[in-house]
Design a protein around this motif. Structure first.
Motif, PDB file in Angstrom:
ATOM      1  N   UNK A  59      42.663  47.438  32.936  1.00 42.15           N
ATOM      2  CA  UNK A  59      42.459  47.570  34.428  1.00 42.15           C
ATOM      3  C   UNK A  59      41.154  47.979  34.779  1.00 42.15           C
ATOM      4  N   UNK A  60      40.039  47.725  34.090  1.00 46.14           N
ATOM      5  CA  UNK A  60      38.764  48.414  34.329  1.00 46.14           C
ATOM      6  C   UNK A  60      37.684  47.197  34.198  1.00 46.14           C
ATOM      7  N   UNK A  61      36.729  47.041  35.053  1.00 39.56           N
ATOM      8  CA  UNK A  61      35.943  45.962  34.938  1.00 39.56           C
ATOM      9  C   UNK A  61      34.717  46.371  34.100  1.00 39.56           C
ATOM     10  N   UNK A  62      34.140  45.734  33.321  1.00 42.27           N
ATOM     11  CA  UNK A  62      32.706  46.384  32.825  1.00 42.27           C
ATOM     12  C   UNK A  62      31.982  45.069  32.538  1.00 42.27           C
ATOM     13  N   UNK A  63      30.667  45.371  32.718  1.00 37.98           N
ATOM     14  CA  UNK A  63      29.637  44.392  32.731  1.00 37.98           C
ATOM     15  C   UNK A  63      28.622  44.339  31.524  1.00 37.98           C
ATOM     16  N   UNK A 109      43.001  43.710  39.547  1.00 33.99           N
ATOM     17  CA  UNK A 109      42.422  45.074  39.190  1.00 33.99           C
ATOM     18  C   UNK A 109      43.203  46.169  40.188  1.00 33.99           C
ATOM     19  N   UNK A 110      43.404  47.386  39.421  1.00 34.41           N
ATOM     20  CA  UNK A 110      44.080  48.325  40.334  1.00 34.41           C
ATOM     21  C   UNK A 110      42.775  49.341  40.558  1.00 34.41           C
ATOM     22  N   UNK A 111      42.500  49.391  41.800  1.00 31.44           N
ATOM     23  CA  UNK A 111      41.303  50.106  42.134  1.00 31.44           C
ATOM     24  C   UNK A 111      41.626  51.524  42.531  1.00 31.44           C
ATOM     25  N   UNK A 112      42.872  51.550  43.382  1.00 32.87           N
ATOM     26  CA  UNK A 112      43.163  53.027  44.012  1.00 32.87           C
ATOM     27  C   UNK A 112      43.352  54.244  43.107  1.00 32.87           C
ATOM     28  N   UNK A 113      43.797  54.056  41.720  1.00 32.98           N
ATOM     29  CA  UNK A 113      44.428  55.217  41.085  1.00 32.98           C
ATOM     30  C   UNK A 113      43.165  56.066  40.653  1.00 32.98           C
ATOM     31  N   UNK A 114      43.660  57.142  41.081  1.00 29.57           N
ATOM     32  CA  UNK A 114      42.706  58.235  40.545  1.00 29.57           C
ATOM     33  C   UNK A 114      41.404  58.500  41.428  1.00 29.57           C
ATOM     34  N   UNK A 115      41.253  57.529  42.286  1.00 30.38           N
ATOM     35  CA  UNK A 115      40.054  57.722  43.094  1.00 30.38           C
ATOM     36  C   UNK A 115      40.587  57.649  44.502  1.00 30.38           C
ATOM     37  N   UNK A 133      33.180  52.371  36.818  1.00 34.40           N
ATOM     38  CA  UNK A 133      33.954  52.356  38.073  1.00 34.40           C
ATOM     39  C   UNK A 133      33.265  53.203  39.277  1.00 34.40           C
ATOM     40  N   UNK A 134      32.273  53.920  38.937  1.00 32.64           N
ATOM     41  CA  UNK A 134      31.474  54.815  39.893  1.00 32.64           C
ATOM     42  C   UNK A 134      30.669  53.646  40.256  1.00 32.64           C
ATOM     43  N   UNK A 135      30.158  52.730  39.676  1.00 34.10           N
ATOM     44  CA  UNK A 135      29.273  51.774  40.209  1.00 34.10           C
ATOM     45  C   UNK A 135      29.838  51.035  41.232  1.00 34.10           C
ATOM     46  N   UNK A 136      31.009  50.521  40.754  1.00 36.38           N
ATOM     47  CA  UNK A 136      31.918  49.455  41.749  1.00 36.38           C
ATOM     48  C   UNK A 136      31.801  50.117  42.989  1.00 36.38           C
ATOM     49  N   UNK A 137      32.285  51.549  42.900  1.00 34.77           N
ATOM     50  CA  UNK A 137      32.779  52.275  44.114  1.00 34.77           C
ATOM     51  C   UNK A 137      31.496  52.313  45.102  1.00 34.77           C
ATOM     52  N   UNK A 138      30.445  52.607  44.420  1.00 33.37           N
ATOM     53  CA  UNK A 138      29.268  52.762  45.062  1.00 33.37           C
ATOM     54  C   UNK A 138      28.833  51.455  45.793  1.00 33.37           C
ATOM     55  N   UNK A 139      28.936  50.429  45.184  1.00 35.09           N
ATOM     56  CA  UNK A 139      28.857  49.143  45.902  1.00 35.09           C
ATOM     57  C   UNK A 139      29.523  48.850  46.983  1.00 35.09           C
ATOM     58  N   UNK A 140      30.867  49.285  46.912  1.00 32.81           N
ATOM     59  CA  UNK A 140      31.806  49.146  47.808  1.00 32.81           C
ATOM     60  C   UNK A 140      31.376  50.030  49.315  1.00 32.81           C
TER      61      UNK A 140
END
Length: 957
Positions: free
Chosen positions: A813-817, A907-913, A470-477
């Motif tokens: 609800x989390x995306x992994x590659x 995907x729920x992105x907002x929760x916790x971040x 999730x940290x990586x996705x937010x970093x890309x964002x």
């Protein structure tokens, strides 16, 4: 006609030329202009024969000669231009213009001896100095390019020296370039004392084009002659005049410590040395530096950075020597705080201070950061509890404190919560700072961009430490958002490029790289960021395009460098000519150039051979010669810029020389594997499809055994290289995240592709043996071949099982590659191609054997004899291979289906971040890019597998 050619309207130019030639058959210039039009419309042969018609008549009119020169250069035949002007000079021996064109034509092809002669011939016709010195420089170039260093030192350079001395004696030296050339000759001959005399003497007065050119040359000679007193005195003198010239501080300190180590004593009487007073004690140096700082403190205008940094440099050097006098210079912490006070609002402050942070003991680091914080006046805290700067200068100071705290390791020491809080703060500062850049142009960077980049770095820290994707996705964002406000920020693009590649998504990377608008040599220094991942992620069309980006530059470099050399001769910039030659050599020996060339050819084979052209035709079209290795292994140059990504990491996390060495070793071994694979495929293609006669004399005659032995030699070289590769991958070197990407070596070995490919190529040799022996006396050989058939299928099955799993999946609800699966699948597809080429070769060997067996049966009218084992085995083998390819296609189809079915919108992105709605939008956009890139890769892999499956169906014996 010229206008049409200039505007790119080549067809009209040809038509106009034809009209003219109808009226005037022998109009040379019209013929050549028509040839240029033909060349540019792709009709090379017609153009060439038309040009040769004119060239054989040895024209002497300027228009024809100029037009032919343009044509030959476009055809990459610069050597033909020399023939043209040689003929013209014979017919018009007193033409200054033709002689100088001839000289430049020789320069283009590097004919230094002929250049020397042409220069002197010119000088005799028109005694101008530049022509004489063209000839001298051509002698120097003969020395530089001579294989034999002794010849350079005893013949070419001394002759050049005598030629210049003649002009000096006759007092004919006119220009600075001539003095520069004289200095260069003496320096290359190692005559440093004589070179010094030239610079210090009346000739040296001509050295005026560069600032302090004379002093720099003197300093260079003093250092080479180890004349430390002179070096010290000159540095001291120059620093009194210009206390900001950093290189002279370094010379001053170097010479001071050399003199101290040698216990140099000043002479009793007379001058210390020709340059003036010499300083030989630490006390003198300390006083000198402190005086320079005090002088700056008194200045009304803005002070210079040099003296303050010189103070820190001297402390660093005294500490290295364990010298107690450093205390007299002051406390490093206080000095750095003082430096920040004066220069903290300049972007260079961080790079200046970062070098000296090691002078602070660990227990002082937090105190240092707090002291700097006191010098940054921030406004009142807002709702979110953060205080913001009121103008851009304060913003730069605050940013510098953040950068320094990262460089001191204070950010890395935070726990996960602390890092998340830090990210929130950095993002708040980034968004707040955008107000200062509202009037910025698209090409300008926002003042607060570096906050955004640092937030991305902290996200990467969290991802590498916790494994939370999730940290990586937010970093890309965050980076995508930064790019939306600052579309020209190269650092955002480079980091995005790196992250997308790490995620196995090559599609977005191509546009990012082309938007960087890499110029000239950057294709060599940063091209690796793109080409390292080009072939490995299944986007074959884009990969091919990426290799072309780089190759175009390398190929044009040859032509361009010749032009630079010609300009250097024209303007007398003789010092630059060896630099241009060295630059060209450096690019020709580039690791990246060799990698891209090899990968491009392999890519073409995997995607085209036996799909559009046969393997043999493809190899011939590329001009690959299995016996020749054109990679300069012993002189390989690693020109990659491995620090192109901005980093504020502390010293223990930075890229080291050892990392660089290991990376080069790893890349070279991987290149060797790929280059040997390419040459092996070429020798497989050229194994000769002519059936081999039984008697061995004939075998040698038609070169078939020679081809087999090439294959055998290359296979044993590949085995050795793979052993080295295994030892390298055992080390499991971890590079810093922003350092070099690891090579494909480890994944190639773990996927099993190298092993499977070598076994398949080994099988082609065994088949060659069968071809020589025949079916009758080869039962053991046939069994061996059948076992190899079975084993290759088993190996492919095992490789395919390693590709199983979802490349992209959603859990809770989390995306992994899992990009490694994609890379393994690419290796599988490459290996399938190799196995199929071997199968195709097998069929060409077995077909004639089977038909001769059937003829024998017909003669004997004997149908009861059993089919030879190898023929049955081959049919089973092709059936099994079809099965494996079908399974692979099913797997790819399944992956495509599950990827298409993934609804990222759920995907729920907002929760916790702490992500705003807008930030979530950028993160989603990045996820979409990855998803669509994976889909593109799978489609291309599926297409290629389908083509291979079709070619497999036609394999009958």
């Amino acid at each position: 006609m010229n206008d049409y050619l200039d505007n790119g309207n080549n067809k009209m130019a040809i038509q106009q030329a034809d009209k003219l030639l109808k009226k005037h058959k022998d109009l040379h210039c019209a013929k050549v202009l028509k040839a240029i039009g033909l060349q540019r419309t792709g009709k090379q042969d017609e153009a060439f024969s038309l040009a040769q018609e004119v060239a054989t008549l040895e024209p002497t009119d300027d228009n024809s000669l100029q037009a032919l020169t343009i044509l030959y250069r476009e055809m990459h035949h610069p050597e033909l231009v020399t023939k043209l002007y040689e003929a013209a000079v014979k017919k018009v021996p007193l033409s200054e213009e033709y002689h100088s064109h001839l000289f430049m034509a020789y320069a283009r092809v590097g004919e230094y001896k002929k250049m020397q002669q042409a220069g002197m011939a010119l000088y005799k016709i028109v005694p101008k100095n530049p022509y004489y010195f063209w000839s001298v420089m051509s002698l120097v170039m003969q020395a530089i390019s001579a294989q034999d260093e002794k010849l350079a030192q005893t013949m070419f350079l001394p002759l050049a020296e005598r030629m210049v001395e003649k002009m000096v004696k006759e007092e004919k030296i006119e220009a600075e370039a001539e003095v520069q050339l004289y200095f260069m000759i003496l320096e290359r001959l190692g005559k440093c004392v004589e070179a010094l005399d030239v610079v210090r003497g009346p000739l040296g007065e001509k050295l005026t084009s560069e600032l302090r050119s004379r002093e720099n040359k003197c300093m260079m000679m003093y250092r080479r002659l180890q004349l430390w007193p002179e070096c010290n005195a000159l540095s001291y003198k120059l620093l009194l005049k210009n206390p900001d010239d950093w290189q002279f501080y370094l010379s001053y300190f170097d010479s001071l410590f050399h003199l101290m180590d040698k216990s140099w004593c000043q002479p009793e009487e007379g001058e210390h040395c020709v340059e003036g007073p010499v300083q030989t004690t630490v006390a003198e140096a300390v006083k000198f530096v402190v005086d320079r700082m005090e002088e700056q403190d008194k200045k009304e205008s803005r002070p210079l950075r040099g003296p303050y940094l010189a103070c820190l440099e001297l402390i660093h050097r005294l500490r290295e020597r364990g010298c107690p006098d450093e205390k007299e210079l002051g406390d490093p912490l206080e000095l750095m705080v003082q430096f920040f006070g004066k220069f903290g609002d300049k972007p260079c402050c961080i790079t200046d201070l970062k070098i000296y942070l090691h002078l602070l003991p660990p227990e002082q680091r937090s105190q240092f950061k707090n002291r700097l914080g006191e010098l940054v006046p921030l406004g009142e805290a807002g709702e979110d509890g953060f205080e913001f700067p009121g103008d851009t200068k304060t913003l730069q100071r605050h940013l510098c404190v953040c950068q320094l705290s990262r460089a001191l390791g204070l950010q890395h020491a935070l726990d996960t919560e602390g890092k998340l809080r830090l990210i929130t703060e950095l993002k708040a500062h980034y968004h707040h700072g955008l107000q200062f850049g509202k009037s910025c142009l698209k090409t300008e960077l926002q003042f607060s961009d570096m906050y955004c980049l640092m937030a991305a770095h902290v996200y990467i820290d969290l991802w590498t430490e916790t494994g939370d994707e999730n940290m990586l996705w937010q970093c890309l964002g965050v980076l995508e958002e930064g790019l939306s406000f600052s579309p020209s920020n190269a650092q955002f693009k480079l980091l995005l490029l790196l992250l997308f590649c790490r995620l196995g998504a090559f599609q977005p990377v191509v546009d990012l790289y082309s938007s960087l608008d890499a110029k000239h040599v950057q294709h060599d220094t940063i091209g690796y960021l793109l080409t390292r991942y080009a072939g490995s992620l299944g986007q074959f069309a884009a990969a091919s395009q990426s290799c072309n980006f780089s190759l175009r530059f390398f190929h044009s470099n040859q032509k361009d460098t010749s032009e630079y050399i010609i300009q250097a001769y024209k303007y007398g910039a003789f010092e630059k000519i060896p630099e241009f030659i060295a630059f060209r050599t450096r690019l020709n020996q580039s690791l990246h150039f060799a990698q891209v060339r090899t990968e491009r050819m392999l890519l073409d084979l995997y995607t085209e051979a036996d799909v559009t052209l046969s393997l043999e035709e493809s190899v011939k079209a590329m001009g690959v010669c299995p016996e020749e290795d054109d990679i300069p292994w012993d002189n390989m140059r690693d020109n990659r810029d491995l620090t192109v990504l901005v980093s504020w990491d502390p010293k223990d996390r930075e890229l080291t020389e050892e990392h660089r060495r290991l990376s080069l070793e790893e890349e070279s071994v991987w290149l060797k594997v790929r280059s040997l694979t390419l040459r092996l495929l070429a020798s497989l293609a050229l194994l000769g499809h002519a059936p081999s006669p039984r008697n061995s004399d004939k075998t040698n005659e038609n070169g078939i055994s020679a081809k087999s032995s090439t294959l055998q030699t290359l296979l044993s070289q590949l085995d050795q290289t793979l052993e080295t590769a295994a030892q390298i991958t055992e080390k499991q070197t971890q590079y810093p995240f922003l350092g070099p990407p690891s090579s494909r070596l480890a994944s190639a070995l773990s996927s099993g592709s190298c092993h499977c490919q070598t076994s398949a190529l080994q099988l082609s040799l065994t088949l060659r043996e069968l071809e020589t022996t025949g079916l009758d006396d080869s039962s053991e050989l046939q069994t061996q071949i059948c076992n190899a058939f079975k084993s290759s299928v088993a190996q492919l099955q095992e490789m395919l099982s390693r590709c199983k799993g979802d490349v992209l999946e959603m859990k809770d609800g989390r995306l992994t590659t899992r990009p490694a699966l994609l890379e393994t699948l690419v290796f599988f597809v490459e290996t399938v191609c190799v196995v199929l080429w071997v199968a195709s070769y097998s069929a060409s060997v077995l077909r004639p054997l089977k038909s001769s067996l059937q003829k024998k049966k017909k003669k004997k009218k004997d149908s009861s004899t059993a089919m030879p084992v190898v023929l049955c085995g081959f049919q089973e083998w092709t059936g099994s291979l079809q099965g494996v390819v079908t399974q692979a296609l099913d797997h790819v189809k399944g992956q495509e289906a599950s990827l298409t079915a993934l609804k990222l919108a759920a995907l729920t992105l907002e929760e916790g971040y702490s992500q705003t709605q807008e930030e979530c939008g950028f993160t989603r956009a990045a996820m979409d890019k990855v998803q669509s890139s994976y889909l593109g890769s799978l489609q291309e892999l599926g297409d290629l597998l389908r083509k291979r499956a079709d070619s497999l169906k036609s394999l009958k014996i």
